[in-house]
Design a protein around this motif. Structure first.
Motif, PDB file in Angstrom:
ATOM      1  N   ALA A   1      74.717  31.267  94.164  1.00 39.49           N
ATOM      2  CA  ALA A   1      75.509  30.115  93.729  1.00 39.49           C
ATOM      3  C   ALA A   1      76.629  30.547  92.785  1.00 39.49           C
ATOM      4  N   VAL A   2      76.335  31.449  91.857  1.00 41.35           N
ATOM      5  CA  VAL A   2      77.359  31.946  90.926  1.00 41.35           C
ATOM      6  C   VAL A   2      78.490  32.634  91.687  1.00 41.35           C
ATOM      7  N   LEU A   3      78.148  33.418  92.697  1.00 45.65           N
ATOM      8  CA  LEU A   3      79.174  34.135  93.457  1.00 45.65           C
ATOM      9  C   LEU A   3      80.040  33.169  94.264  1.00 45.65           C
ATOM     10  N   VAL A   4      79.448  32.093  94.763  1.00 45.38           N
ATOM     11  CA  VAL A   4      80.254  31.077  95.448  1.00 45.38           C
ATOM     12  C   VAL A   4      81.227  30.436  94.464  1.00 45.38           C
ATOM     13  N   LEU A   5      80.743  30.108  93.263  1.00 49.91           N
ATOM     14  CA  LEU A   5      81.631  29.537  92.248  1.00 49.91           C
ATOM     15  C   LEU A   5      82.750  30.517  91.886  1.00 49.91           C
ATOM     16  N   ALA A   6      82.405  31.792  91.751  1.00 53.90           N
ATOM     17  CA  ALA A   6      83.419  32.797  91.444  1.00 53.90           C
ATOM     18  C   ALA A   6      84.435  32.909  92.573  1.00 53.90           C
ATOM     19  N   ALA A   7      83.964  32.805  93.812  1.00 55.06           N
ATOM     20  CA  ALA A   7      84.881  32.849  94.954  1.00 55.06           C
ATOM     21  C   ALA A   7      85.842  31.666  94.920  1.00 55.06           C
ATOM     22  N   TRP A   8      85.319  30.485  94.604  1.00 54.01           N
ATOM     23  CA  TRP A   8      86.200  29.319  94.494  1.00 54.01           C
ATOM     24  C   TRP A   8      87.247  29.523  93.414  1.00 54.01           C
ATOM     25  N   ARG A   9      86.811  30.052  92.271  1.00 54.10           N
ATOM     26  CA  ARG A   9      87.755  30.248  91.166  1.00 54.10           C
ATOM     27  C   ARG A   9      88.855  31.239  91.562  1.00 54.10           C
ATOM     28  N   LEU A  10      88.468  32.335  92.205  1.00 53.89           N
ATOM     29  CA  LEU A  10      89.459  33.314  92.627  1.00 53.89           C
ATOM     30  C   LEU A  10      90.407  32.725  93.667  1.00 53.89           C
ATOM     31  N   GLU A  11      89.850  31.936  94.580  1.00 55.81           N
ATOM     32  CA  GLU A  11      90.679  31.333  95.613  1.00 55.81           C
ATOM     33  C   GLU A  11      91.687  30.357  95.008  1.00 55.81           C
ATOM     34  N   GLU A  12      91.283  29.648  93.965  1.00 54.20           N
ATOM     35  CA  GLU A  12      92.181  28.696  93.317  1.00 54.20           C
ATOM     36  C   GLU A  12      93.283  29.391  92.532  1.00 54.20           C
ATOM     37  N   THR A  13      92.929  30.473  91.840  1.00 54.89           N
ATOM     38  CA  THR A  13      93.910  31.154  90.991  1.00 54.89           C
ATOM     39  C   THR A  13      94.791  32.111  91.765  1.00 54.89           C
ATOM     40  N   ALA A  14      94.276  32.590  92.919  1.00 56.44           N
ATOM     41  CA  ALA A  14      95.017  33.561  93.734  1.00 56.44           C
ATOM     42  C   ALA A  14      95.381  34.776  92.884  1.00 56.44           C
ATOM     43  N   GLY A  15      96.522  35.396  93.140  1.00 57.95           N
ATOM     44  CA  GLY A  15      96.947  36.554  92.367  1.00 57.95           C
ATOM     45  C   GLY A  15      96.300  37.843  92.832  1.00 57.95           C
ATOM     46  N   ARG A  16      96.555  38.921  92.098  1.00 58.22           N
ATOM     47  CA  ARG A  16      96.077  40.246  92.494  1.00 58.22           C
ATOM     48  C   ARG A  16      94.568  40.394  92.462  1.00 58.22           C
ATOM     49  N   PRO A  17      93.872  39.879  91.434  1.00 55.17           N
ATOM     50  CA  PRO A  17      92.404  40.010  91.465  1.00 55.17           C
ATOM     51  C   PRO A  17      91.778  39.384  92.706  1.00 55.17           C
ATOM     52  N   ALA A  18      92.278  38.212  93.093  1.00 57.81           N
ATOM     53  CA  ALA A  18      91.746  37.554  94.279  1.00 57.81           C
ATOM     54  C   ALA A  18      92.032  38.380  95.526  1.00 57.81           C
TER      55      ALA A  18
END
Length: 372
Positions: free
Chosen positions: A274-291
């Protein structure tokens, strides 16, 4: 579009965790129980969510792709093309090249050793995963048909609860069998599909109820999810640290500790998913190089999984020759981890451009089979 982009982030997280596990497991080469060894024990245990995440994602992607009517023969043909060339090639490779601690020539294996390596996936310490995933691929049409039938009666959550109990009993039983009937029983039982079936069916459930799963996860405060995963890591890691301190090594740990670990581990791995899904959502929303970097790492995670033991062993040998530092020294672990992450990724990206190398590395899998 099926809930697919998040999958690549999760594969990326899991691949990083696999490398962390296989770097930190060298704590066994530290001659004394000291803070470095205990930290490595904690990382080793806490990062063990990697394979459950890969199994969860496999169930999720397969169920999303193969919904409704599909050709079972075509399914098996695609899965065989995905899994067998990498498994056969890297089994042969790791039978010849030793990657335990440092790199070296292992000698020419006997026919008995080749047969054992193919059946148990023990040509190298990471190939057991292929024995497990091959079974789940073979059984997928039956598993998903059984899940769909139970789901039509509205009993899918009861199925997951039953699998939760069955998996705990199976894995604890594997340790009991290993203790009383011989270690070869544990080696065989822990590689059979019931040992990870809960995570595979949980992935199928996520594919069949994507919107409901999203809504349920979004209804829970992220802090609670993170706290549950963090508490699980501290609990499991703390159990092993206490055991190593008490018994002086992991090898001296009692059967009771192994069984307690098997009982508690799903209570850690599910919140981590569940935490990794939340982290994936956050990265997808922020985009950028880390994502972008995480997604790219996830896209190449199959090949990274295959080659990373070679890179770890080569990096450790090179590090020792340049610095004189070994696995008993603090700087070795971050240095080898970073080298393994960058080297595995760069190597797979480079080799994926070589004709036919993509089939051996599994690089044709995700990008040629989009979910939509």
């Amino acid at each position: 579009m099926v809930w697919f982009r998040e999958v690549e982030y999760m594969r990326g997280f899991a691949a990083l965790a696999v490398i962390a596990v296989h770097v930190s497991m060298n704590y066994t080469r530290i001659p004394a129980v000291n803070p470095l060894a205990l930290l490595d024990v904690f990382i080793y245990i806490a990062a063990h969510f990697a394979v459950p995440v890969f199994i969860f994602v496999s169930g999720w992607v397969l169920a999303a792709r193969y919904a409704g009517d599909y050709s079972v023969g075509e399914f098996y043909r695609r899965r065989a093309k995905t899994i067998l060339p990498p498994y056969l090639f890297f089994t042969a490779f790791y039978l010849l090249v030793a990657v335990e601690g440092t790199i070296g020539f292992a000698g020419v294996p006997s026919p008995e050793r080749v047969a054992e390596a193919l059946l148990l996936g023990n040509a190298a310490y990471h190939l057991w995963f292929f024995v497990l995933i091959i079974q789940l691929y073979l059984l997928f049409p039956l598993i998903v048909r059984g899940y769909d039938r139970i789901d039509r009666f509205g009993a899918s959550l009861f199925l997951l609860l039953a699998l939760f109990i069955v998996q705990i009993l199976w894995n604890a039983g594997a340790h009991l069998a290993g203790a009383f009937a011989g270690p070869e029983w544990y080696t065989a039982l822990i590689r059979l599909f019931p040992s990870h079936l809960l995570y595979f069916v949980l992935g199928i459930h996520a594919a069949r109820h994507t919107d409901d799963c999203r809504s349920a996860l979004r209804s829970i405060p992220p802090g609670w999810v993170l706290a549950a995963a963090g508490a699980g890591a501290l609990l499991l890691g703390g159990i092993w640290i206490a055991s190593v301190i008490h018994y002086g090594s992991l090898a001296g740990t009692t059967l009771a500790v192994f069984c307690i670990y098997r009982i508690l581990e799903p209570l850690y791995y599910v919140p981590v998913i569940a935490v990794l899904v939340l982290a994936a959502w956050r990265l997808e929303e922020t985009a950028g190089r880390p994502a972008a970097a995480t997604r790219s790492f996830g896209e190449h995670s199959y090949g990274i999984y295959l080659v990373h033991p070679l890179v770890i062993a080569a990096a450790a040998s090179l590090w020792a020759s340049l610095t004189g530092l070994a696995w008993a020294d603090w700087p070795t672990y971050p240095a080898v981890f970073i080298a393994a992450v960058l080297g595995s990724y760069a190597g797979v990206r480079l080799l994926s451009g070589v004709p036919y190398a993509g089939w051996v590395l599994g690089e044709s899998r995700v990008r040629r089979e989009p979910l939509q």
